[in-house]
Enzyme design. Structure first.
Site, short mmCIF file in Angstrom:
data_model
loop_
_atom_site.label_atom_id
_atom_site.label_comp_id
_atom_site.label_asym_id
_atom_site.label_seq_id
_atom_site.Cartn_x
_atom_site.Cartn_y
_atom_site.Cartn_z
CE LYS A 1 -1.88 2.80 2.96
NZ LYS A 1 -1.89 4.09 2.25
N GLY B 1 6.73 4.66 8.52
CA GLY B 1 5.83 5.80 8.70
C GLY B 1 5.98 6.38 10.08
CB SER B 2 3.76 8.55 12.00
OG SER B 2 2.59 7.77 12.06
CB THR B 3 6.60 7.06 16.38
OG1 THR B 3 7.91 7.20 15.83
CG2 THR B 3 6.69 6.31 17.70
CB VAL C 1 0.62 4.79 12.04
CG1 VAL C 1 0.09 3.60 11.27
CG2 VAL C 1 -0.30 5.98 11.86
N GLY C 2 2.87 3.26 13.84
CA GLY C 2 3.70 2.08 14.09
C GLY C 2 3.32 1.40 15.40
CD GLU D 1 12.66 3.82 8.46
OE1 GLU D 1 12.56 4.70 9.36
OE2 GLU D 1 12.66 4.07 7.26
CB CYS E 1 12.56 8.68 8.86
SG CYS E 1 13.41 7.63 7.68
CD GLU F 1 9.85 12.18 12.18
OE1 GLU F 1 8.76 11.63 12.39
OE2 GLU F 1 10.78 11.63 11.56
P1 NDP Z 1 1.59 7.68 8.64
O1 NDP Z 1 2.34 6.83 9.59
O2 NDP Z 1 0.17 7.97 8.92
O3 NDP Z 1 1.65 7.02 7.18
C1 NDP Z 1 2.49 5.99 6.76
C2 NDP Z 1 1.71 4.95 5.96
O4 NDP Z 1 0.81 4.24 6.81
C3 NDP Z 1 0.83 5.55 4.87
O5 NDP Z 1 0.77 4.67 3.78
C4 NDP Z 1 -0.50 5.67 5.60
O6 NDP Z 1 -1.59 5.84 4.76
C5 NDP Z 1 -0.53 4.36 6.36
N1 NDP Z 1 -1.43 4.34 7.50
C6 NDP Z 1 -2.02 5.39 8.14
N2 NDP Z 1 -2.79 4.94 9.17
C7 NDP Z 1 -2.67 3.60 9.18
C8 NDP Z 1 -3.21 2.56 10.01
N3 NDP Z 1 -3.99 2.82 11.05
N4 NDP Z 1 -2.86 1.28 9.75
C9 NDP Z 1 -2.04 0.99 8.73
N5 NDP Z 1 -1.51 1.92 7.90
C10 NDP Z 1 -1.81 3.20 8.12
O7 NDP Z 1 2.37 9.00 8.41
P2 NDP Z 1 1.76 10.38 7.85
O8 NDP Z 1 1.80 10.36 6.41
O9 NDP Z 1 0.44 10.69 8.46
O10 NDP Z 1 2.80 11.41 8.43
C11 NDP Z 1 2.69 11.83 9.78
C12 NDP Z 1 4.05 12.01 10.38
O11 NDP Z 1 4.75 10.79 10.37
C13 NDP Z 1 4.95 12.94 9.61
O12 NDP Z 1 4.73 14.25 9.94
C14 NDP Z 1 6.30 12.45 10.02
O13 NDP Z 1 6.65 13.04 11.25
C15 NDP Z 1 6.12 10.98 10.21
N6 NDP Z 1 6.58 10.19 9.06
C16 NDP Z 1 7.70 9.46 9.19
C17 NDP Z 1 8.16 8.74 8.12
C18 NDP Z 1 9.40 7.93 8.20
O14 NDP Z 1 9.97 7.64 7.17
N7 NDP Z 1 9.80 7.49 9.35
C19 NDP Z 1 7.50 8.76 6.83
C20 NDP Z 1 6.28 9.51 6.81
C21 NDP Z 1 5.87 10.20 7.90
P3 NDP Z 1 -1.96 7.36 4.38
O15 NDP Z 1 -0.96 7.82 3.42
O16 NDP Z 1 -3.30 7.31 3.82
O17 NDP Z 1 -1.96 8.13 5.68
#
Ligand code: NDP
Length: 491
Positions: free
Chosen positions: A189, A241-243, A245-246, A263, A297, A394
């Site tokens: 996804k 992605g974000s901590t 959601v992780g 990650e 990140c 962050e």
């Molecule tokens: P998210 O963690 O929300 O998004 C990462 C991925 O997870 C996207 O594909 C997202 O979909 C998906 N997602 C969102 N909610 C869920 C869920 N409940 N279960 C499974 N998958 C989910 O990051 P954001 O894009 O909202 O960014 C928010 C913050 O996260 C940023 O401001 C930044 O601080 C941090 N971030 C860190 C990253 C890294 O590389 N470590 C990368 C991106 C963000 P969707 O795109 O629809 O939200």
């Protein structure tokens, strides 16, 4: 006789826009499942962040769509892919790598258009690295027995992979390449705001004649990601992605026996000692935080400067910031492109306002930002205390917080004073200090006299709230394998 040209009094760069003609966009994209395009039941519009131009309608994947994709992946796993000799799997990975190289300009333009990053970065960093990951893991596909001797490595099964918007194609490559090399099948996804290069990648899969169902791409927002995490027939989740959601994913998977790698975010310390090459360090600081608009990140978002060089360094840094060109991501001269989404822009603005309110001093170079689209000027905060939100949270934008230290011990203590632990940077002439600092840093990657260097052979991942598991290198194979250790060692 040639006439002498007058010396221009203005040395600014002329516009050098990359043509977008090489990219053909569909009006609407479906879901790539079992090698076919499924019609979406619902769609949303994906934009160009540079001017909010609508680019295409993209499928909002439902639970049923995710289920179909997982079934397709399961079928492909059982019906041949997992039992294919590694040397055969490698052929597909090599093909994908070569096609990415051949079509790299098309992918780079699309990545910049849909994500907002400068074309020179997508062209010179994202695309070469994405291809390099496929080449690298193609090399491992038939050598797993050598990589893990006497452990009988076997594929895990169906991998659910969820990626963010900051390096859309590169994160896809980090996840898909090792999964396929190990004999798994995939449901991926992409992030809601940046689906287009993942959708173009489906065309590469067809060109490479990858068997249907081995890679399935389901677009959509967080609900689609959650459906993938929840699906009972997924054996492994890989999430970047974000901590926040992780953590939710980790809670959801606790006790299910599914494999998980996370990650997550970071708040990296970039530490500059007074014996460093100052100009080189300034370039490293700029690359550390303004590369990809700070949507990284492992960005060096906390700068620690030894007190004795604080003033000259900050002066040089501000001077360097005045030369950064902020603007059209498709212009080859652009250094800092557009912020990825309105939501991200609002988050940056909110944290920057908090920084000012808490008492930090802000510097932004004079630059004219485009009126349409999502933009934020490169920003430096001085006079920052460790307790300020801009030093703790962050920001994920082009915003640097500068702090100081006197001794190496103090630098270590302050640098490690964060819930995160993804990366760090050290600038010094002394090799022994580099090694000592690297041992003291609680961070997955420590760069010395450089920053934001990536290589497929090198493992990447975090400590603490930056997640667990490693991507890249030999270590990156392990999360996609199960081992028969009990047979070998347990008797
Ligand atoms: P998210 O963690 O929300 O998004 C990462 C991925 O997870 C996207 O594909 C997202 O979909 C998906 N997602 C969102 N909610 C869920 C869920 N409940 N279960 C499974 N998958 C989910 O990051 P954001 O894009 O909202 O960014 C928010 C913050 O996260 C940023 O401001 C930044 O601080 C941090 N971030 C860190 C990253 C890294 O590389 N470590 C990368 C991106 C963000 P969707 O795109 O629809 O939200």
């Amino acid at each position: 006789m040639t006439e002498l040209q007058p010396i221009p009094d203005d040395w600014t760069y002329a516009p050098a826009p990359e043509s977008r003609d090489i990219v053909t966009l569909e009006r609407e994209y479906g879901l790539f499942v079992g090698g076919e395009w499924l019609a979406p039941s619902e769609t949303y519009t994906t934009l160009a962040p540079r001017d909010e131009e609508p680019l295409a309608q993209v499928a909002q994947g439902t639970e049923e769509d995710v289920d179909r994709a997982v079934q397709a992946a399961r079928g492909a796993f059982a019906n041949g892919w997992s039992s294919l000799p590694g040397s055969e799997r490698a052929k597909y990975l090599f093909r994908i790598a070569r096609i990415l190289q051949e079509r790299s300009r098309e992918f780079a333009v699309l990545e910049s258009l849909n994500g907002g990053k400068p074309i020179k970065e997508s062209r010179d960093v994202d695309l070469p690295l994405a291809a390099a990951h496929f080449f690298y893991y193609a090399g491992w596909a038939d050598k797993l027995e050598y990589a893990f001797p006497n452990r009988r490595p076997r594929p895990v099964g169906v991998a659910g992979q969820i990626i963010p918007w900051n390096f859309p194609l590169l994160m896809l490559a980090w996840k898909v390449a090792p999964a396929l090399a190990c004999g798994n099948t995939v449901v991926l996804k992409p992030a809601e705001t940046t689906p287009l290069t993942a959708l173009l990648f489906c065309d590469v899969l067809r060109q490479a004649e990858l068997p249907p169902g081995v890679v399935n791409i389901v677009t959509g927002d967080g609900r689609t990601g959650a459906a993938l995490v929840e699906h009972e027939d997924v054996d492994k989740i890989a999430f970047t992605g974000s901590t926040e959601v992780g953590k939710a994913i980790q809670r959801r998977l606790a006790g299910t026996g599914k494999k998980l790698t996370l990650e997550l975010g970071g708040k990296a310390a970039n530490i500059v000692f007074d014996d460093c090459a100052l100009d080189q360090a300034v370039e490293g600081i700029v690359n550390g935080i303004y590369f990809n608009q700070g949507h990284v990140c492992c960005a060096g978002s906390r700068l620690f400067v030894q007190e004795s060089i604080y003033e000259p360094l900050v002066e040089k840094l501000k001077q360097r910031l005045t030369t950064l060109r902020v603007g059209d991501p498709l212009d080859k001269n652009t250094d800092v492109g557009a912020i990825n989404s309105r939501m991200q822009l609002e988050k940056i603005e909110e944290l920057v306002a908090a920084g000012k309110e808490e008492g930090a001093e802000i510097y932004q170079p004079p630059c004219r930002l485009p009126e349409k689209g999502y933009w934020f000027a490169p920003t430096v905060f001085t006079n920052v205390a460790q307790s300020y939100r801009i030093a703790q949270e962050e920001i994920f934008g082009p915003v640097l917080s500068v702090l100081t230290f006197r001794t190496p011990d103090e630098a270590v203590e302050k640098a490690n004073n964060t819930p995160y632990g993804l990366s760090a940077g050290v600038w010094t002439e002394k090799g022994s200090r580099i090694l000592w600092m690297a041992q003291q840093m609680r961070a997955g990657v420590v760069w010395a006299n450089t920053f934001n260097r990536f290589d497929p052979t090198s493992p990447f991942g975090g400590y603490k709230e930056s997640g667990f598991g490693r991507e890249g290198g030999l270590h990156g194979l392990e999360p996609y394998l199960t081992f028969d250790d009990s047979e070998t060692f347990g008797g």
